[in-house]
Motif scaffolding. Structure first.
Motif, PDB file in Angstrom:
ATOM      1  N   SER A 105      47.706  53.651 -29.255  1.00 33.28           N
ATOM      2  CA  SER A 105      46.973  54.914 -29.096  1.00 33.28           C
ATOM      3  C   SER A 105      47.131  55.783 -30.337  1.00 33.28           C
ATOM      4  CB  SER A 105      47.521  55.667 -27.882  1.00 33.28           C
ATOM      5  OG  SER A 105      48.865  56.049 -28.149  1.00 33.28           O
ATOM      6  N   GLU A 106      46.272  56.794 -30.417  1.00 31.58           N
ATOM      7  CA  GLU A 106      46.352  57.767 -31.513  1.00 31.58           C
ATOM      8  C   GLU A 106      47.695  58.484 -31.439  1.00 31.58           C
ATOM      9  OE1 GLU A 106      44.398  58.180 -34.007  1.00 31.58           O
ATOM     10  OE2 GLU A 106      44.759  60.191 -34.778  1.00 31.58           O
ATOM     11  N   GLU A 107      48.164  58.764 -30.218  1.00 31.15           N
ATOM     12  CA  GLU A 107      49.448  59.461 -30.050  1.00 31.15           C
ATOM     13  C   GLU A 107      50.587  58.625 -30.623  1.00 31.15           C
ATOM     14  OE1 GLU A 107      46.580  61.301 -28.095  1.00 31.15           O
ATOM     15  OE2 GLU A 107      47.139  59.267 -27.466  1.00 31.15           O
ATOM     16  N   ALA A 108      50.538  57.325 -30.340  1.00 34.48           N
ATOM     17  CA  ALA A 108      51.592  56.440 -30.852  1.00 34.48           C
ATOM     18  C   ALA A 108      51.584  56.443 -32.377  1.00 34.48           C
ATOM     19  CB  ALA A 108      51.400  55.029 -30.320  1.00 34.48           C
ATOM     20  N   LEU A 109      50.393  56.399 -32.960  1.00 43.65           N
ATOM     21  CA  LEU A 109      50.291  56.417 -34.429  1.00 43.65           C
ATOM     22  C   LEU A 109      50.864  57.714 -34.986  1.00 43.65           C
ATOM     23  CD1 LEU A 109      46.731  54.900 -35.058  1.00 43.65           C
ATOM     24  CD2 LEU A 109      48.907  53.970 -35.881  1.00 43.65           C
ATOM     25  N   LEU A 110      50.501  58.823 -34.345  1.00 40.78           N
ATOM     26  CA  LEU A 110      50.984  60.119 -34.835  1.00 40.78           C
ATOM     27  C   LEU A 110      52.501  60.210 -34.730  1.00 40.78           C
ATOM     28  CD1 LEU A 110      48.211  62.435 -33.338  1.00 40.78           C
ATOM     29  CD2 LEU A 110      48.523  61.806 -35.738  1.00 40.78           C
ATOM     30  N   ALA A 111      53.048  59.668 -33.658  1.00 44.02           N
ATOM     31  CA  ALA A 111      54.503  59.693 -33.484  1.00 44.02           C
ATOM     32  C   ALA A 111      55.185  58.865 -34.580  1.00 44.02           C
ATOM     33  CB  ALA A 111      54.874  59.158 -32.107  1.00 44.02           C
ATOM     34  N   SER A 112      54.618  57.710 -34.886  1.00 42.71           N
ATOM     35  CA  SER A 112      55.191  56.857 -35.942  1.00 42.71           C
ATOM     36  C   SER A 112      55.085  57.537 -37.296  1.00 42.71           C
ATOM     37  CB  SER A 112      54.481  55.510 -35.982  1.00 42.71           C
ATOM     38  OG  SER A 112      54.672  54.812 -34.763  1.00 42.71           O
ATOM     39  N   ILE A 113      53.928  58.163 -37.517  1.00 41.35           N
ATOM     40  CA  ILE A 113      53.759  58.869 -38.798  1.00 41.35           C
ATOM     41  C   ILE A 113      54.806  59.964 -38.947  1.00 41.35           C
ATOM     42  CG2 ILE A 113      52.250  60.515 -40.005  1.00 41.35           C
ATOM     43  CD1 ILE A 113      49.865  58.771 -39.096  1.00 41.35           C
ATOM     44  N   GLU A 131      53.699  52.643 -40.772  1.00 40.98           N
ATOM     45  CA  GLU A 131      53.512  53.446 -39.565  1.00 40.98           C
ATOM     46  C   GLU A 131      52.721  52.674 -38.512  1.00 40.98           C
ATOM     47  OE1 GLU A 131      52.874  54.290 -42.704  1.00 40.98           O
ATOM     48  OE2 GLU A 131      53.475  56.361 -43.129  1.00 40.98           O
ATOM     49  N   ILE A 132      51.735  51.910 -38.968  1.00 44.83           N
ATOM     50  CA  ILE A 132      50.906  51.145 -38.028  1.00 44.83           C
ATOM     51  C   ILE A 132      51.725  50.020 -37.401  1.00 44.83           C
ATOM     52  CG2 ILE A 132      48.833  49.752 -37.752  1.00 44.83           C
ATOM     53  CD1 ILE A 132      47.528  51.181 -40.001  1.00 44.83           C
ATOM     54  N   LEU A 133      52.521  49.352 -38.210  1.00 46.89           N
ATOM     55  CA  LEU A 133      53.366  48.284 -37.683  1.00 46.89           C
ATOM     56  C   LEU A 133      54.319  48.850 -36.630  1.00 46.89           C
ATOM     57  CD1 LEU A 133      52.202  46.985 -40.292  1.00 46.89           C
ATOM     58  CD2 LEU A 133      54.456  46.029 -40.734  1.00 46.89           C
ATOM     59  N   HIS A 134      54.877  49.991 -36.957  1.00 41.93           N
ATOM     60  CA  HIS A 134      55.834  50.635 -36.054  1.00 41.93           C
ATOM     61  C   HIS A 134      55.157  51.032 -34.742  1.00 41.93           C
ATOM     62  CE1 HIS A 134      58.303  54.041 -34.524  1.00 41.93           C
ATOM     63  NE2 HIS A 134      59.300  53.270 -34.903  1.00 41.93           N
ATOM     64  N   ALA A 135      53.977  51.614 -34.857  1.00 42.10           N
ATOM     65  CA  ALA A 135      53.258  52.062 -33.661  1.00 42.10           C
ATOM     66  C   ALA A 135      52.911  50.886 -32.754  1.00 42.10           C
ATOM     67  CB  ALA A 135      51.995  52.816 -34.072  1.00 42.10           C
ATOM     68  N   ALA A 136      52.770  49.712 -33.331  1.00 39.14           N
ATOM     69  CA  ALA A 136      52.466  48.517 -32.537  1.00 39.14           C
ATOM     70  C   ALA A 136      53.735  47.898 -31.963  1.00 39.14           C
ATOM     71  CB  ALA A 136      51.724  47.502 -33.390  1.00 39.14           C
TER      72      ALA A 136
END
Lengths: 264, 407, 369
Positions: free
Chosen positions: C155-163, C40-45
């Motif tokens: 951002s936290e939003e990006a992480l949540l979206a990936s999750i 999820e972190i890789l994706h958010a980046a």
């Protein structure tokens, strides 16, 4: 006049074995030949020869089972069954008291524990790099300038076996050759090799446990030196059935009879 | 060596004393990289299965024990210290000294490898005794504050664990004393190493392998400190008198990895016959970091997280390069130890790097520290001979006072 | 019919790295090895995680770089690096897994100094004092390094979206695995592993198609002795197909290229932020043999697998030179013997079965018939 017969075919890496039994389980045909490349053609030829010798047409064969290394591509049997189950079945039929089967073939070794009905309870096969097979004995015999059968007999004469400890076949061979180069007696090296193979086989056996009656099958069972050494190292009375190489094919034929009668 | 008798007495005493009545003090099986100072402070008797494995290997008893372990299903590809140890647990009657005394506790620190975690999990299951795993993260780049904090938290937990098992408090004074002793021992051991920078070297690496036992199993005790003081004195005397470990020191070499215990003297004698002396190694020097001053738990964390095997390949290559320069070494031999993946898998790359940076040729020989079935003496001999010839032809021979002219 | 189509569309699994950029244009790929890496972190980046598996590679070579007594997964990866098959990766993430991967992580840069290596310092013990803080910190560290690599602040939003995307994938995979009897183990393996090599958005589409194709599919894989498959990564689905060919059915697995990859949820209800929730998942999901956690010892894990799936027998897939698997085997074998559950070990280098492995599997099935 409709004599029903059952065929068992064991296509090994070195030899092909065929057994023909009648309805009562009596052996009415038996043949063994070098497998050659793939074993398929040798098996087909051998089946034809066995039927011919028994005076039976193909139509008399009510069921056939193929086992062994080459069973996967042999298209002319009704079913294929693993050599584990076949050896268990064959040994149990020949010696009903059998509870452990040790089979040392060309390419692999197996130890099989069975119950009183000849059904497999547990088994182990040699892992990669385990020098405990017929092939190892061949390579070593060659290094000593002996035929494999001679290797066993010569080993029995030794009073001072030398240790061959290396797990790798190539390095074990070099150990044997080094011993010879340093003037060791051939029988002492031979004995060391037999000890090494026995030790490996019994190490495999330890994983499933040796329960009497222990029966030794496969081509290597004909090697007196190996049998003596296995008995000595295990401290057990190990029996070799007559015609030990044919046990797998016999088991296959027995399965053929069983399947034909509707049993799974 | 004179100190050989003292060493023998010390190790015999250690193996005898661990069987004596302990008046309620627990006995722990411990990994070589665990912070034994805490155990000394808690009054726990520490016993080392790795050292036991080395002992079995040296006495040619390891193979039989490995086979016992293998018959229970342990793969022959697993670490031979673990297989030997497990074999001695399965069949103590076949094991030297009847095996090690039953543990009350198990303490495994993975700063040397991950195998110890699996090995000690098995021991915990077999003996039904508590296991404490000290998890020190591997340092690829540098020791971070987060790693130190994690280590300190666990060390505090270890103290709690020990206090519970010993039913008494861990004495701060005793801990300080154990640390002081350990540091003194390590200082002396380091001095002994540095004395080998002399030409000729007073010691050859088998001497170091043999004499390392107390620093592993008796670190933090006064008797270990005493022994190393005597050894240091003896080695210093040799240097003063110009006594070399081997008859004619033509090549000064570095050894990498654990010893081949079952072939120790034969191997190094073969080198010695050709004038090659191993003046330094990466294994015995792994016990060279003193526990720094300051907060005790933080210092212990730093010292134990930073051990050689917990460091990146680049770090180890740099360490070897430094040693080659400091000890005036002209070639190195790496033992490709099948039993020790963390120590051995990187050797192909570090060998290349070290040769590139120093010009010194390196030989990589595959064997096993304990399991002689994985060792082929003749092919190894051939490789050693070829290596010595390489040293000779590249002009890497010592010629009396002319060492400075090499390279 | 849908099955045939699926197989064709996944034919690229035989050699997935060769034309990866052409197959998934416009994507920034980042390689990884371990199922613990928080994708999820890789994706958010802004990166597309691509797992590095053997997948038919028989070049267990790389002898010029790594000794023979190491697992084929490490050596084939190194071989791929050396023969420039992985040049399309922007970086590689190494989680701390085992001794071999630990050495590989360092050797990777020594073999090719242009390689960008990121470390995910996941510790061995997952229930130690201080585990939560340390693993959370590891997630933060990884995020920081990824931000540097991608030049993007996450951002936290990006992480949540990936999750959310990855949670949806886990949900769909779980649904698909419940339909194993209709789909077959080989097909399931292909669909799962494809997902490890493609952008998650495209995988969700693939999963949706697979699920809808099930509606009228018969449960033709639901007969024969029930086998559980235990191990780590399975690099070749033919082993599973062989079990089915020989008359058995695969009812469960704990492989990290199988069920274990998508077990464990990211629970945003009970955690303050994305990274805290990801940390909790890492610590609570079923463990890999290379990890240590009280209560999840080898024997307990295998008995749970057998019990929950009502398996009749177990197939252990053991990569040669995998120490965690080899250690776990002994207590697992003992536990199965005591429970009267037969098993076989398939020792493998490529994940595929040789002749002897076939015999072992066949003998097991014969024992169970």
């Amino acid at each position: 006049m409709t004599k029903r017969a059952y065929l068992g075919i064991d296509i090994g890496s070195l030899t092909v074995k065929v057994i023909l039994i009648d309805e009562q389980g009596r052996v009415i045909g038996r043949a063994l030949a070098v497998a050659g490349y793939g074993g398929q053609q040798a098996a087909k030829d051998l089946v034809a020869a066995v039927l011919s010798d028994a005076g039976l047409a193909r139509s008399a064969v009510a069921g056939s089972v193929v086992t062994g290394y080459g069973r996967v591509t042999f298209g002319e049997a009704d079913r294929e069954v693993s050599e584990i189950s076949c050896h268990a079945r064959g040994a149990s039929f020949l010696i009903p008291a059998t509870r452990t089967v040790i089979d040392v073939g060309g390419q692999d070794s197996k130890v099989i524990r069975i119950d009183q009905r000849g059904r497999v309870v547990d088994f182990a096969m040699n892992d990669k790099c385990a020098a405990g097979t017929g092939r190892f004995l061949e390579v070593m015999a060659n290094a000593l300038g002996l035929a494999v059968e001679e290797l066993g007999r010569v080993a029995l004469v030794s009073a001072h076996p030398l240790t061959i400890s290396n797990t790798c076949t190539v390095f074990a061979e070099s150990e044997a050759v080094s011993h010879l180069a340093r003037g060791a007696a051939r029988e002492d090296v031979a004995s060391g090799l037999i000890q090494a193979v026995s030790s490996r086989v019994l190490g495999l056996a330890a994983r499933v446990g040796l329960r009497p009656q222990v029966v030794f099958t496969g081509g290597v069972a004909l090697n007196e030196g190996m049998l003596t050494e296995l008995r000595r190292q295990s401290g057990l009375e190990i029996l070799v059935p007559p015609d030990p190489q044919m046990v797998g094919a016999l088991g296959a034929a027995l399965f053929a009879r069983q399947f034909s009668a509707g049993g799974s | 060596m004179r100190s050989a008798k003292e060493l023998q007495r010390l190790m015999q005493w250690h193996y005898a004393s661990i069987r004596l009545p302990r008046l309620g003090r627990p006995l722990a099986w411990v990994t070589s990289g665990a912070p034994v100072e805490l155990l000394r402070a808690a009054g726990v008797v520490a016993v080392y299965p790795e050292n036991y494995g080395a002992l079995c290997g040296a006495q040619h008893q390891a193979v039989a024990l490995c086979q016992k372990a293998e018959s229970e299903g342990y793969s022959p590809d697993l670490c031979s210290y673990a297989r030997t140890s497990l074999g001695s647990v399965i069949a103590p009657e076949s094991a030297p000294l009847g095996g090690l005394p039953r543990p009350d506790l198990l303490i495994a620190c993975n700063n040397i490898c991950s195998t110890v975690v699996k090995w000690y999990e098995t021991l915990s299951d077999r003996f039904q005794v508590p296991l404490f795993v000290l998890d020190l993260p591997f340092i690829h780049d540098r020791l971070t504050p987060a790693m130190t904090a994690y280590a300190v938290t666990q060390l505090r937990d270890l103290v709690t664990f020990l206090e519970r098992e010993c039913r008494r408090k861990v004495s701060g004074a005793k801990l300080g004393e154990a640390v002081r002793q350990a540091n003194e021992t390590v200082r002396l051991w380091t001095e002994i190493h540095e004395l080998c920078q002399a030409h000729p070297s007073p010691l050859n690496v088998p001497d170091l392998f043999v004499n390392m036992a107390p620093i592993v199993v008796l670190r933090g005790t006064a008797s270990a400190t005493r022994f190393y003081r005597h050894l240091r004195d003896e080695v210093a005397e040799r240097v003063r008198e110009g006594v070399g470990a081997i008859a004619e020191e033509r090549y000064r070499l570095l050894w990498d990895n654990i010893a081949i215990w079952h072939h120790l003297y034969r191997l190094f004698n073969y080198f010695a016959e050709q004038g090659a002396c191993f003046v330094v190694d990466t294994y015995t020097t792994a016990w060279s970091a003193e526990i720094p001053r300051g907060d005790l738990l933080e210092s212990l964390a730093e010292a134990y997280a930073g051990v050689y095997l917990n460091r990146s390949l680049e770090f180890r290559a740099r360490r070897m390069i430094d040693m080659i320069q400091a000890y005036d070494v002209s070639g190195f031999v790496m033992h490709g130890n099948r039993s020790c993946k963390p120590y051995s898998l990187g050797q192909v790359e570090t060998r290349r790097l070290v040769t590139e940076m120093t010009g010194a040729p390196g030989l990589l020989i595959e064997a096993d520290m304990c399991d002689s079935r994985a060792f082929a003496p003749e092919p190894i001999r051939t490789r050693i001979q070829a290596f010595i010839e390489t040293l000779e032809s590249s002009g890497r021979e010592m010629r009396g006072e002319a060492q400075g002219e090499r390279r | 019919m849908a099955k045939v189509g699926m197989q064709d569309s996944l034919r690229w699994l035989d050699d997935p790295y060769a034309d990866w950029p052409e197959r998934f244009p416009g994507r920034k790929a980042i390689g990884y090895f371990c199922s613990y890496v928080p994708l999820e972190i890789l994706h958010a980046a802004g990166l597309t995680p691509v797992r590095i598996l053997q997948l038919g590679s028989t070049a267990a070579a790389a002898h010029a770089h790594f000794p023979a007594f190491s697992c084929a997964m490490a050596r084939t990866a190194l071989e791929r690096l050396v023969s420039s098959q992985l040049g399309f990766l922007n970086a590689v993430v190494f989680a701390h897994t085992c001794d071999t991967m630990q050495c590989l992580a360092d050797a990777w840069r020594m073999v090719d100094s242009s390689q960008r290596v990121l470390h995910f310092s996941l510790p061995t013990t997952l229930d130690a004092a201080g585990s939560v803080e340390y693993v959370l910190n590891a997630h933060h560290q990884l995020l920081g390094e990824l931000e540097l690599l991608s030049g993007v602040r996450v951002s936290e939003e990006a992480l949540l979206a990936s999750i959310a995307l990855y949670e949806e994938r886990r949900r769909l995979l779980a649904e698909l695995y419940r339909a194993r009897e209709s789909l077959g183990a080989g097909e399931l393996w292909r669909i799962t592993v494809a997902g490890l090599l493609m952008p998650v958005e495209e995988h969700l589409t693939l999963l949706g198609r697979a699920i809808s194709s099930l509606s009228d599919a018969p449960a033709r894989f639901g007969t024969g002795p029930r086998l559980a498959v235990a191990g780590t990564a399975l690099h070749d689905g033919s082993l599973l197909e062989l079990i089915e060919e020989l008359g058995g059915q695969v009812v469960a697995d704990n492989l990290c290229t199988g069920e274990r990859a998508f077990q464990g949820q990211v629970d945003l209800q009970h955690h303050s932020d994305a990274l805290a929730a990801l940390t909790a998942r890492a610590l609570e999901r079923p463990i890999c043999p290379a990890k240590h956690k009280v209560g999840q010892e080898a024997a307990a894990r295998i008995l749970e697998l057998v019990r929950s799936s009502r398996a009749d027998g177990v197939v252990f897939v053991q990569p040669k030179y995998c120490d965690p698997c080899a250690f776990d085997y002994v207590p697992q074998r003992k536990a199965l013997e005591e429970a009267g559950i037969p098993h076989v070990v398939v020792e493998t280098e490529t994940g595929a079965c040789g002749a002897q492995a076939r015999t072992r599997l066949q003998a097991l099935l014969e024992m169970l018939s």
